[in-house]
Every structure is written in structure tokens, then in C-alpha cells.
Scaffold this motif. Structure first.
Motif, PDB file in Angstrom:
ATOM      1  N   ALA A   1       0.594  -1.185   0.064  1.00  0.00           N
ATOM      2  CA  ALA A   1      -0.132   0.124  -0.033  1.00  0.00           C
ATOM      3  C   ALA A   1       0.606   1.316   0.132  1.00  0.00           C
ATOM      4  CB  ALA A   1      -0.934  -0.087   1.257  1.00  0.00           C
ATOM      5  N   ILE A   2       2.057   1.061   0.591  1.00  0.00           N
ATOM      6  CA  ILE A   2       3.042   2.563   0.505  1.00  0.00           C
ATOM      7  C   ILE A   2       3.768   2.513  -0.701  1.00  0.00           C
ATOM      8  CG2 ILE A   2       4.900   3.341   1.908  1.00  0.00           C
ATOM      9  CD1 ILE A   2       3.539   1.809   4.187  1.00  0.00           C
ATOM     10  N   GLN A   3       4.136   1.406  -1.190  1.00  0.00           N
ATOM     11  CA  GLN A   3       4.798   1.337  -2.484  1.00  0.00           C
ATOM     12  C   GLN A   3       4.165   2.040  -3.479  1.00  0.00           C
ATOM     13  OE1 GLN A   3       6.035  -2.616  -3.501  1.00  0.00           O
ATOM     14  NE2 GLN A   3       7.775  -2.692  -2.257  1.00  0.00           N
ATOM     15  N   PRO A   4       4.839   2.918  -4.316  1.00  0.00           N
ATOM     16  CA  PRO A   4       4.101   3.576  -5.469  1.00  0.00           C
ATOM     17  C   PRO A   4       3.792   2.484  -6.545  1.00  0.00           C
ATOM     18  CG  PRO A   4       5.953   5.015  -4.974  1.00  0.00           C
ATOM     19  CD  PRO A   4       5.954   3.669  -4.329  1.00  0.00           C
ATOM     20  N   GLU A   5       4.792   1.467  -6.707  1.00  0.00           N
ATOM     21  CA  GLU A   5       4.450   0.404  -7.493  1.00  0.00           C
ATOM     22  C   GLU A   5       3.733  -0.914  -7.056  1.00  0.00           C
ATOM     23  OE1 GLU A   5       8.884   0.019  -6.613  1.00  0.00           O
ATOM     24  OE2 GLU A   5       7.267   1.174  -5.873  1.00  0.00           O
ATOM     25  N   GLY A   6       3.034  -0.750  -5.807  1.00  0.00           N
ATOM     26  CA  GLY A   6       2.519  -1.847  -4.920  1.00  0.00           C
ATOM     27  C   GLY A   6       1.469  -2.371  -5.755  1.00  0.00           C
TER      28      GLY A   6
ATOM     29  N   ALA B   1       7.168  -0.743   6.091  1.00  0.00           N
ATOM     30  CA  ALA B   1       6.680   0.464   5.999  1.00  0.00           C
ATOM     31  C   ALA B   1       7.731   1.471   6.357  1.00  0.00           C
ATOM     32  CB  ALA B   1       5.589   0.892   7.051  1.00  0.00           C
ATOM     33  N   GLY B   2       8.688   1.103   7.358  1.00  0.00           N
ATOM     34  CA  GLY B   2       9.848   1.956   7.277  1.00  0.00           C
ATOM     35  C   GLY B   2      10.868   1.948   6.240  1.00  0.00           C
TER      36      GLY B   2
ATOM     37  N   ARG C   1      13.013   4.585   0.833  1.00  0.00           N
ATOM     38  CA  ARG C   1      13.084   4.377  -0.646  1.00  0.00           C
ATOM     39  C   ARG C   1      12.194   5.641  -1.057  1.00  0.00           C
ATOM     40  NH1 ARG C   1       9.949   0.370  -3.178  1.00  0.00           N
ATOM     41  NH2 ARG C   1      11.443   0.900  -5.191  1.00  0.00           N
ATOM     42  N   ALA C   2      11.116   6.023  -0.514  1.00  0.00           N
ATOM     43  CA  ALA C   2      10.392   7.058  -0.917  1.00  0.00           C
ATOM     44  C   ALA C   2      11.366   8.548  -0.878  1.00  0.00           C
ATOM     45  CB  ALA C   2       9.151   7.189  -0.135  1.00  0.00           C
TER      46      ALA C   2
ATOM     47  N   ASN D   1       5.415  10.040   3.850  1.00  0.00           N
ATOM     48  CA  ASN D   1       4.426  10.216   4.933  1.00  0.00           C
ATOM     49  C   ASN D   1       3.389   9.165   5.279  1.00  0.00           C
ATOM     50  OD1 ASN D   1       5.354  12.732   5.066  1.00  0.00           O
ATOM     51  ND2 ASN D   1       3.685  13.758   3.746  1.00  0.00           N
ATOM     52  N   MET D   2       3.112   8.300   4.261  1.00  0.00           N
ATOM     53  CA  MET D   2       2.130   7.239   4.624  1.00  0.00           C
ATOM     54  C   MET D   2       3.141   6.256   5.266  1.00  0.00           C
ATOM     55  SD  MET D   2      -0.823   6.023   3.947  1.00  0.00           S
ATOM     56  CE  MET D   2      -1.414   6.767   2.363  1.00  0.00           C
ATOM     57  N   GLY D   3       4.291   5.732   4.934  1.00  0.00           N
ATOM     58  CA  GLY D   3       5.157   5.117   5.657  1.00  0.00           C
ATOM     59  C   GLY D   3       5.468   5.272   7.245  1.00  0.00           C
TER      60      GLY D   3
END
Length: 362
Positions: free
Chosen positions: A160-165, A222-223, A228-229, A239-241
Motif C-alpha cells: 500500500a505504501i509502494q508507488p508500484e505496489g 513500512a519503514g 526508498r520514498a 508520509n504514509m510509511g
């Protein structure tokens, strides 16, 4: 970005950045083994061996899924596998998705079986991918490492946090049930957010052979995605992570949640042999850990073996002080659950007196 490149990024962040839970803990500090001042045995009499999914382990411990899928991970998996073969425990490989996408990456996984021909080795793929690969894909991954079992990991927080997830979790339970028709033990594992009693019951009904709780208290994926973000200036993902860094069920509580008459693997913040002992007394069959072995693996198999031996020695001392001659006695060893873990489990409806009043005397 290719899966292979993402895997090496993950490994480097785990080796070089603080990726463990920040405020939340695994809960093992709330678990107290009842001390037996008269153990009435020699520590040399203690038998750590145990059977797990049809394989004999010298101790109830495994190196959890770490890596693979990039040329730079070959030496890491080789070092981990050599140490596992030396100590007679088990090991899981990282997600084999990269090898399915690019067959040139297969050796970064198969090296594990090459270096650990007698060890318990399990394969691994994400739940988000099993609908895509199906039974034939799983069979290929099993064959790739001559696996003794196969793990399907649940990492929807990370996805859910990965842009490519991949954030489509629909139909996953049916896909897991279909995979369970294979003639190999199927493990379903979380990757840092824990598994609830409700989901454990669903997994049992689906036919899984074992549940790996993968609770809060160890590596936060998530961390990892925060770093990576941050490198890519993706503020929303960062921010989501940060918000969900510690989200989920701590490991100690998740072990109790997953008591549904299936073998349980305790993963998430296992750092010492005392943690292993507490895990098994809580209801786990074996424990596993990944992060503590990343840095040693960069230095070779001897360093990994040294770390493993330390944990195994600590487990033996914990069992000695709890008056347990073998793993079966440890499973019956009385314990007291206190603090936040006690409050959580009581509110969830679990009777903790069962742990405090039992006896391991035969």
C-alpha cells in the motif's frame, strides 16, 4: 523499477539504516518464564531438537526469508545457507518473484540449496503474485530450490505504501486454498504486522500447514519504504510509511492469536535465545529472525554461524533455568504475561491463566 533492483535496495536499507519498529515492541518484555531454582538436571542433558513440517531441526530456529533476486545477493544467501547447514536449522529465501521475471536471477536462490543440501529450506512468493503465477508458477519456484515447504507472504501494508505496489487483495484466500492442494507444506507468513485470530482461522480452513505470525517488533517494511520514498522525493509515500511504521499486532500477542492447532512460526523482533524460549512457551513450534543476520552475512558464513550459535546457547540456558529438558517441556512451561500484552490479550478474550498455572513436570 525492476523487481531485482528493488530487492537489492531493500537489502541495503536493512543493512545500513534503522528499520526496526520505533515505538512498538515485540511484547517479549511482558512475558516472564517462571524460574525453576531446582532444575534437577545438567544443562548438557537438554535436547533442543524438534520436528517441523516433516524435517528434523537441531534447534527450533530458522533464518527467516531475507534476500535473493539480484547478482549481489548470491554471496549473502551463500553465507546464510552455509551457516544453516553447519548448525542444522532452517532457512527461507526471499521472494522468488525476481527469478520468475528474469531466469538469470535463479542462482541467487538455488545457491541456498547448493550450500545447504540437508537443511530445511522453504520458498517464498507474495500473496499479491500467486493469482498471477498460479500452481505452475509455484511448482517452478519449489523446484528452483528443491524446497521442503513453500511460504506465501502477506505484505499488503508494504504494497500500500509502494508507488508500484499491488493493492488488490481480493481473491487471495481462494488462491491460497488452491495452492494448498500441492503436495508440499504451505506456510502463510506476515512480514511485520502480525496475524489475528480471525485470519488464522481462515487460513486453517484454507488448508495451510503452518502460520508465521511475522508480528510487530522487528523490521518495519513500512519503514524500509520510507527510505526508498525519501530517496525518490515521493512525499506522499514517505508520509504514509511514517504513519504506519509500527502498525499491527506485536509478535508475542500474535503467537497467542494464532493458536488454532497449526504449527506456528514466531517471527518479528526475535533477537535472543530467551525470545525464542518465550515464543515456544507462548505456543510457537519454532522461531525465526532475519535482520540480525544481514550484517553478519556480508562478512561471511563464519559470522552468521557465530550469531546462530549464540542464540542457540542462550535458548539452552533459558530452558535450563525454566527446568525444561526438551522442547515439549518448554511448550508446557508456566509463564506470566504482564503489561500492555496482558491488557491486549485480555481485551481480545484470551484466558491468560492457562499460561500461568500449567506445569512442565512429567
Amino acid at each position: 523499477m525492476s523487481t531485482s533492483q528493488r530487492k537489492i535496495e531493500h537489502l541495503k536499507f536493512c543493512a545500513n539504516r534503522p528499520v526496526e519498529s520505533k515505538k512498538a515492541t515485540s511484547g517479549f518484555d511482558d512475558v516472564i518464564l517462571v524460574h525453576r531454582a531446582l532444575p534437577e538436571m545438567s544443562i548438557d542433558d537438554i535436547d533442543l531438537s524438534t520436528d517441523f513440517l516433516g524435517k528434523r531441526l537441531n534447534a527450533p530456529f530458522m533464518i527467516a526469508s531475507i534476500t535473493g533476486g539480484h547478482p549481489d545477493t548470491i554471496a549473502i544467501n551463500s553465507a546464510l545457507a552455509e551457516a544453516v547447514e553447519e548448525t542444522g536449522i532452517g532457512i527461507g529465501v526471499g521472494s522468488q518473484r525476481a527469478a520468475i521475471e528474469d531466469p538469470e536471477q535463479e542462482y541467487s536462490f538455488s545457491v541456498v540449496r547448493e550450500k545447504a543440501p540437508n537443511a530445511f529450506v522453504y520458498g517464498n512468493i507474495g500473496a499479491a503474485q500467486i493469482k498471477e503465477y498460479g500452481i505452475q508458477g509455484i511448482e517452478k519456484m519449489v523446484e528452483m530450490i528443491d524446497a521442503d515447504a513453500f511460504a506465501i507472504h502477506l505484505n499488503f501494508l508494504q504494497e500500500a505504501i509502494q508507488p508500484e505496489g499491488d493493492i488488490d487483495a481480493s481473491g487471495v484466500l481462494d488462491a491460497i486454498s488452491e495452492i494448498c492442494s500441492l503436495n508440499i507444506p504451505i506456510i502463510v507468513k506476515e512480514t511485520g504486522s502480525g496475524i489475528s485470530h480471525e485470519d488464522a482461522l481462515l487460513l486453517k480452513k484454507a488448508g495451510v500447514s503452518s502460520i508465521d505470525v511475522g508480528g510487530v517488533g522487528g523490521t518495519s517494511w513500512a519503514g524500509v519504504e520510507v527510505y526508498r520514498a525519501d530517496d525518490r522525493k515521493e512525499t506522499s509515500a514517505k508520509n504514509m510509511g511514517e504513519l504506519f511504521w509500527d502498525f499491527g499486532i506485536p509478535t508475542a500477542s500474535s503467537i497467542v492469536e494464532c493458536n488454532v492447532s497449526l504449527p506456528v512460526i514466531a517471527t518479528g523482533g526475535i533477537r535472543t535465545g530467551l525470545d525464542v524460549a518465550k515464543s515456544i512457551s507462548l505456543g510457537a513450534s519454532v522461531a525465526s529472525s532475519a535482520l540480525p543476520f544481514v550484517e553478519p552475512a556480508f562478512n561471511g558464513p563464519e559470522e552468521v554461524t557465530r550469531k546462530l550459535t549464540s542464540i542457540i546457547d542462550e535458548l539452552k540456558v533459558a530452558m535450563f533455568l525454566a527446568g525444561c529438558r526438551d522442547i515439549e517441556q518448554l511448550k508446557r512451561s508456566p509463564m506470566v504475561i504482564t503489561g500492555w500484552t496482558e491488557q491486549y490479550l485480555k481485551q481480545r478474550g484470551f484466558d491468560l491463566s492457562d499460561f500461568a498455572l500449567r506445569a512442565n513436570i512429567v
